[in-house]
Design an enzyme around this catalytic site. Sequence first.
Site, PDB file in Angstrom:
ATOM      1  N   THR A   1       0.864  -1.181   0.000  1.00 17.27           N
ATOM      2  CA  THR A   1       0.000   0.000   0.000  1.00 17.27           C
ATOM      3  C   THR A   1       0.903   1.233   0.000  1.00 17.27           C
ATOM      4  O   THR A   1       1.333   1.682  -1.045  1.00 17.27           O
ATOM      5  CB  THR A   1      -0.978  -0.011   1.193  1.00 17.27           C
ATOM      6  OG1 THR A   1      -0.264  -0.261   2.406  1.00 17.27           O
ATOM      7  CG2 THR A   1      -2.057  -1.061   1.000  1.00 17.27           C
TER       8      THR A   1
ATOM      9  N   LYS B   1       3.923  -6.850   4.016  1.00 20.58           N
ATOM     10  CA  LYS B   1       3.685  -5.461   3.645  1.00 20.58           C
ATOM     11  C   LYS B   1       3.327  -4.688   4.904  1.00 20.58           C
ATOM     12  O   LYS B   1       2.794  -5.233   5.871  1.00 20.58           O
ATOM     13  CB  LYS B   1       2.593  -5.323   2.588  1.00 20.58           C
ATOM     14  CG  LYS B   1       1.202  -5.783   2.968  1.00 20.58           C
ATOM     15  CD  LYS B   1       0.381  -4.835   3.812  1.00 20.58           C
ATOM     16  CE  LYS B   1       0.314  -3.473   3.172  1.00 20.58           C
ATOM     17  NZ  LYS B   1      -0.423  -2.523   4.098  1.00 20.58           N
TER      18      LYS B   1
ATOM     19  N   THR C   1       1.957  -8.483  11.644  1.00 18.54           N
ATOM     20  CA  THR C   1       2.143  -7.261  10.878  1.00 18.54           C
ATOM     21  C   THR C   1       0.883  -6.972  10.097  1.00 18.54           C
ATOM     22  O   THR C   1      -0.125  -7.656  10.250  1.00 18.54           O
ATOM     23  CB  THR C   1       3.340  -7.406   9.929  1.00 18.54           C
ATOM     24  OG1 THR C   1       3.483  -6.174   9.240  1.00 18.54           O
ATOM     25  CG2 THR C   1       3.132  -8.509   8.929  1.00 18.54           C
TER      26      THR C   1
ATOM     27  N   GLU D   1       6.632   4.812   7.254  1.00 14.89           N
ATOM     28  CA  GLU D   1       6.235   6.033   6.541  1.00 14.89           C
ATOM     29  C   GLU D   1       7.066   7.230   6.994  1.00 14.89           C
ATOM     30  O   GLU D   1       7.001   7.662   8.152  1.00 14.89           O
ATOM     31  CB  GLU D   1       4.745   6.290   6.768  1.00 14.89           C
ATOM     32  CG  GLU D   1       3.873   5.260   6.063  1.00 14.89           C
ATOM     33  CD  GLU D   1       2.422   5.311   6.443  1.00 14.89           C
ATOM     34  OE1 GLU D   1       1.604   4.760   5.690  1.00 14.89           O
ATOM     35  OE2 GLU D   1       2.086   5.890   7.505  1.00 14.89           O
TER      36      GLU D   1
ATOM     37  N   ASN E   1       0.246  10.432   5.725  1.00 16.01           N
ATOM     38  CA  ASN E   1      -1.028  10.058   6.332  1.00 16.01           C
ATOM     39  C   ASN E   1      -2.111  11.098   6.118  1.00 16.01           C
ATOM     40  O   ASN E   1      -3.291  10.779   6.077  1.00 16.01           O
ATOM     41  CB  ASN E   1      -0.833   9.732   7.806  1.00 16.01           C
ATOM     42  CG  ASN E   1      -0.209   8.367   7.993  1.00 16.01           C
ATOM     43  OD1 ASN E   1      -0.892   7.367   7.915  1.00 16.01           O
ATOM     44  ND2 ASN E   1       1.094   8.330   8.208  1.00 16.01           N
TER      45      ASN E   1
ATOM     46  N   SER F   1      -6.033  10.459  -0.796  1.00 19.84           N
ATOM     47  CA  SER F   1      -6.078  11.347  -1.973  1.00 19.84           C
ATOM     48  C   SER F   1      -5.739  10.601  -3.249  1.00 19.84           C
ATOM     49  O   SER F   1      -4.998   9.652  -3.242  1.00 19.84           O
ATOM     50  CB  SER F   1      -5.089  12.499  -1.793  1.00 19.84           C
ATOM     51  OG  SER F   1      -5.380  13.222  -0.615  1.00 19.84           O
TER      52      SER F   1
END
Length: 409
Positions: free
Chosen positions: A156, A182, A193, A280, A404, A409
């Site tokens: 993702t 992932k 996870t 991230e 985040n 979007s």
Amino acid sequence: MPVNLVATPVAELYPVPGVRWGITEAGIRKVGRKDLSVLLLEEGASVGAVFTQNRFCAAPVQICREHLAKNMGIRAMLINTGNANAGTGADGLNRAQASCIALARELNLSPEQILPFSTGVIMEPLPHDRIAAGLPAALADARENNWGQAAEAIMTTDTVAKAFSTRIKLGGTDVTITGISKGAGMIRPNMATMLGFLATDACVSPALMNQLATELAEGSFNRVTVDGDTSTNDSFVVVASNKAAHAPITSLDSAEGQALRAAMLAIARQLAQAIVRDGEGATKFITIQVEGGKTGAECRQVAYAIAHSPLVKTAFFASDPNLGRILAAVGYAGINDLDQTRIDLYLDDVLVAKNGGRHVDYVEADGQRVMKQSEITVRVLLGRGTAADTVWTCDLSYDYVKINADYRS
């Protein structure tokens, strides 16, 4: 950019006999993005799994638990990205079940022999009609050497596909272990996870599979955190295809059981740590090692207090040796009888605090030298006992907020 992480070359990902992946683009996530995967198991495979402890768990998690409990022999798994099918109520359960039925029809199996997995945006209806329409293409693509493509298809917000592989000898026989995972955000698994699949062709008694999955998760995915959030969809699945030519393993405490568990744990830890390295916005990979506790549980309690502190994580991002923040986190971790005068703190090789106070030889330049590194070890000695444990985390950067804020979007 991930921290010292690159995708494993496809040539270094070994096929697992009896396990095939098929991948396609079903229009679930974005145009031009492969987002639907099918994992096919030959008859006789053993499967174990652990799932999120989040009480608001996703529809596929609920169905996976139900199907595994029926013990009909899992023959296939269905994974989509772009839609988590979480927070979708009874309709989400129906759509996940419809996806299992569609794949079961294609394979002439019972729906209870299918495990569904979803990852992506929460509270959006699962486009199960697109999944059903994409199944023929995914099945046509199924082959044993598709692990690298599968690792990409389940991503993702990940920036690097996470896949690792190894081979060992069991009873004089070559045994393969390959896994993918992932995850990059919403990571404080509390079981495993976001999604992880680990397979071997070793022969393992079906009665051991849940124990094996639990122990592997406990030593790897349950020791990582990016932001402290436990996902609604966390799933970790362990498969033994039972194709290798050695005597079945009936105890994980046997010599061969220990060898297999150790080799699989090494791959599971690589997968788990890759998630942190690709967290991230992460710029630092941080190992938090807590020693001298009365129990492993209290060592983890302290380690997670440090790992989850926004003040600590932002200090690491800025390479700012404001290390009193670490001591403060140790203090509020919840150990009521903690004696601060027994605590030592190291930053890599630098002794920062001794017996609860700044070490007389510590200078901030030494702390800053370590903080500027991309990989850092924080070591806390509690002075309470002999227990120890380790947690892996990352820093908190501007990009974490941007990623985040723009996720949908």
